[in-house]
Design a protein around this motif. Structure first.
Motif, PDB file in Angstrom:
ATOM      1  N   ILE A   1     -12.763   0.464  -6.177  1.00  0.00           N
ATOM      2  CA  ILE A   1     -13.337   0.034  -4.901  1.00  0.00           C
ATOM      3  C   ILE A   1     -13.427   1.186  -3.912  1.00  0.00           C
ATOM      4  O   ILE A   1     -14.454   1.388  -3.266  1.00  0.00           O
ATOM      5  CB  ILE A   1     -12.502  -1.114  -4.298  1.00  0.00           C
ATOM      6  N   HIS A   2     -12.323   1.953  -3.799  1.00  0.00           N
ATOM      7  CA  HIS A   2     -12.201   2.962  -2.746  1.00  0.00           C
ATOM      8  C   HIS A   2     -12.367   4.368  -3.316  1.00  0.00           C
ATOM      9  O   HIS A   2     -11.611   4.781  -4.210  1.00  0.00           O
ATOM     10  CB  HIS A   2     -10.848   2.850  -2.056  1.00  0.00           C
TER      11      HIS A   2
ATOM     12  N   ARG B   1      -2.896  -6.727  -4.749  1.00  0.00           N
ATOM     13  CA  ARG B   1      -3.664  -5.506  -4.951  1.00  0.00           C
ATOM     14  C   ARG B   1      -3.750  -5.079  -6.409  1.00  0.00           C
ATOM     15  O   ARG B   1      -4.456  -4.123  -6.723  1.00  0.00           O
ATOM     16  CB  ARG B   1      -3.047  -4.355  -4.147  1.00  0.00           C
TER      17      ARG B   1
ATOM     18  N   ARG C   1      -7.845  -1.253  -9.860  1.00  0.00           N
ATOM     19  CA  ARG C   1      -8.954  -1.961  -9.209  1.00  0.00           C
ATOM     20  C   ARG C   1      -9.276  -1.329  -7.860  1.00  0.00           C
ATOM     21  O   ARG C   1     -10.447  -1.228  -7.464  1.00  0.00           O
ATOM     22  CB  ARG C   1      -8.608  -3.448  -9.022  1.00  0.00           C
ATOM     23  N   GLN C   2      -8.257  -0.881  -7.147  1.00  0.00           N
ATOM     24  CA  GLN C   2      -8.485  -0.252  -5.852  1.00  0.00           C
ATOM     25  C   GLN C   2      -9.213   1.084  -6.011  1.00  0.00           C
ATOM     26  O   GLN C   2     -10.008   1.466  -5.154  1.00  0.00           O
ATOM     27  CB  GLN C   2      -7.145  -0.042  -5.131  1.00  0.00           C
ATOM     28  N   TYR C   3      -8.946   1.788  -7.107  1.00  0.00           N
ATOM     29  CA  TYR C   3      -9.649   3.056  -7.349  1.00  0.00           C
ATOM     30  C   TYR C   3     -11.131   2.814  -7.614  1.00  0.00           C
ATOM     31  O   TYR C   3     -11.982   3.633  -7.269  1.00  0.00           O
ATOM     32  CB  TYR C   3      -9.010   3.787  -8.531  1.00  0.00           C
TER      33      TYR C   3
ATOM     34  N   ASP D   1     -12.125  -8.697  -3.318  1.00  0.00           N
ATOM     35  CA  ASP D   1     -12.685  -7.383  -3.041  1.00  0.00           C
ATOM     36  C   ASP D   1     -13.540  -6.856  -4.177  1.00  0.00           C
ATOM     37  O   ASP D   1     -14.254  -5.874  -4.013  1.00  0.00           O
ATOM     38  CB  ASP D   1     -11.567  -6.372  -2.745  1.00  0.00           C
TER      39      ASP D   1
ATOM     40  N   PHE E   1      -2.802   0.497  -9.399  1.00  0.00           N
ATOM     41  CA  PHE E   1      -3.826  -0.174  -8.588  1.00  0.00           C
ATOM     42  C   PHE E   1      -5.212   0.330  -9.000  1.00  0.00           C
ATOM     43  O   PHE E   1      -5.974   0.843  -8.177  1.00  0.00           O
ATOM     44  CB  PHE E   1      -3.568   0.086  -7.102  1.00  0.00           C
TER      45      PHE E   1
ATOM     46  N   TRP F   1      -9.048   6.707  -3.344  1.00  0.00           N
ATOM     47  CA  TRP F   1      -7.788   6.228  -3.919  1.00  0.00           C
ATOM     48  C   TRP F   1      -7.068   7.311  -4.732  1.00  0.00           C
ATOM     49  O   TRP F   1      -5.860   7.270  -4.897  1.00  0.00           O
ATOM     50  CB  TRP F   1      -8.035   4.998  -4.788  1.00  0.00           C
TER      51      TRP F   1
END
Length: 484
Positions: A356-357, A282, A352-354, A288, A350, A360
């Protein structure tokens, strides 16, 4: 020149409701009004199908919760189980071990009480979010007084991040409630004297909140670790005694260890390397990245609105000036910094997750609400020299702008459709027309396999299909390509 302290009276922060500017009944009435306003937003489209943005999560965890009730313990061992139908073969089942199992059991409990439907799943998240607002309101009231608690609670209740994602069937609403509950219990533990019976109940409440948070998702681990560091700091500063510091360390260590051991030995067949692979997957770039539909700035604007962000920046900047520091009693807020650090580190670790989502940054919601409320107060203090009417009028206009901007972004979330309703209707028809035990043949392969070390996770996409079809399936011979 009129002095600041004469312009705006700042109430002393206190745990005694009688010390607030309004009496206890008025305080409770204000809280009820905030909760009502928040509930109106949270309950919007509460029973609609899983078709909106990030409703992927709702369908996915609802499927897992249904399987938790449907399959015996000796099959899933308390871990989430991906399977379609009531008697899926072993090769058609997969343990979901990339997250702790707590959320699945919370949703399963809601299904047991209210039936297996979207309403029950969303209701569990809504109850958690309403609890979060109640706890945040009381904490800010104790730290900074009732007026600031009203402003912060108001901002929190209308922020798109909280209104839309506060009802999302995912880890965030439940972890947030647990974190705020731990802070609320800690407030009483750190500010003695407290009756022995009350102290014991707060100790138990803190321990349960930390364990529940860790059992829901990984941010609970981060929160527990940071709180342990804070407890050591408070002990060194003689804010707490050594016994309370040891209690915090024992509680956080046992909670995180118990959840970790359950994941590794019940979900990963004892492979610690697989757990490390899950964590590192992640942090870097990955598959993703292809689904990134925005960026960090876009998500921030959508979550809070530009108006609220401007006022939060005013509040943050105001902390740098001595004349405004009496608004925020820093000496009363050290434990609150744990929540801030958790949200900031979660986004930073994280990033990268922010991207994407959209959700986050959910754990930054309380801090953003407090800073925005602080910005309102600073603007009011700076404009009071122009007269009370002008100062109050500007505050009202500012609040209206935040409401309008927040409503606009909330509407964008609620109107976004990622899963076409006609797909849901088709899956429901297939379910209704297919007797139990009959295998449905699909023209495409919905299986998506992911490897983390020695652990292979076999997912079914989209999860809406697994939830609404709910019949065992096989892939037609000509369909060999996996779902994208």
């Amino acid at each position: 020149m009129t002095r600041v302290s004469e312009c705006v009276k700042i109430p002393a922060a206190s745990g005694d409701p009688s010390a607030a500017p309004l009496r206890r009944r008025q305080t409770l009435l204000c809280l009820v009004l905030l909760l009502t306003a928040y509930a109106v937003g949270l309950c919007r489209q509460i029973d609609e199908p899983w078709i909106r943005i990030h409703d992927w999560n709702g369908a996915f965890y609802s499927q897992l919760a249904r399987n938790a009730l449907r399959y015996p313990f000796d099959i899933h061992h308390g871990m989430p189980l991906v399977a379609v139908g009531e008697n899926a073969a072993p090769q058609d089942r997969s343990i979901y071990a990339t997250h702790p199992a707590g959320l699945v059991w919370v949703i399963a409990a809601a299904f047991k009480l209210f039936g297996e439907n979207e309403f029950a799943a969303r209701l569990a998240a809504i109850v958690a979010s309403l609890l979060s607002l109640s706890l945040l309101f009381d904490l800010v009231r104790r730290w900074m007084g009732l007026p600031m608690a009203l402003l912060a609670g108001f901002v929190y209740a209308i922020m798109p991040l909280n209104v839309f994602f506060g009802r999302m069937v995912n880890h965030e609403p439940f972890c947030m409630a647990a974190m705020l509950c731990a802070l609320w219990c800690w407030q009483a533990l750190e500010t003695p004297p407290t009756p022995r019976t009350h102290r014991l109940s707060h100790l138990a409440g803190f321990a349960l909140a930390v364990f529940f948070c860790a059992a829901i998702d990984w941010p609970g681990f981060l929160f527990a670790a940071l709180f342990s560091l804070y407890a050591a700091y408070a002990w060194r500063r003689k804010r707490i005694n050594g016994g309370l510091c040891a209690f915090v360390w024992a509680t956080t260590t046992l909670a995180c260890a118990a959840v970790t051991l359950h994941i590794v030995y019940a979900g990963l067949d004892g492979s610690w390397h697989s757990l490390w692979s899950i964590f590192t997957a992640r942090t870097g770039s990955g598959a993703d990245d292809q689904i990134i539909v925005g960026n960090a700035w876009t998500h921030t604007i959508e979550n809070a609105s530009l108006v609220a962000i401007i006022f939060s920046l005013i509040g943050l900047t105001g902390l740098c000036f001595r004349r405004f520091r009496n608004l925020v009693p820093i000496d009363r807020l050290p434990a609150a910094m744990v929540l801030l650090a958790t949200g900031v580190l979660w986004v930073a670790l994280f990033w990268r997750q922010y991207r994407i989502h959209n959700y986050w940054g959910f754990y930054l919601g309380p801090v953003l609400a407090i800073l925005t409320a602080l910005g309102f107060s600073i603007v009011k203090m700076m404009t009071v020299r122009f007269g009370r009417i002008a100062s109050d009028g500007l505050l009202v206009v500012s609040l209206l702008l935040v409401i309008v901007a927040g409503q606009r972004h909330s509407d964008l979330f609620f109107n976004s459709i990622l899963c076409p309703p006609e797909y849901v209707s088709a899956w429901k028809r297939m379910h209704d027309r297919t007797p139990k035990g009959v295998i449905v043949q699909l023209p495409w392969n919905p299986i998506r396999a992911e490897r983390f070390g020695e652990y292979i996770y076999r997912n079914i996409t989209p999860p809406q299909m697994a939830w609404y079809l709910d019949r065992p399936f096989e892939v037609a011979p000509q369909s060999s390509q996996p779902a994208q």
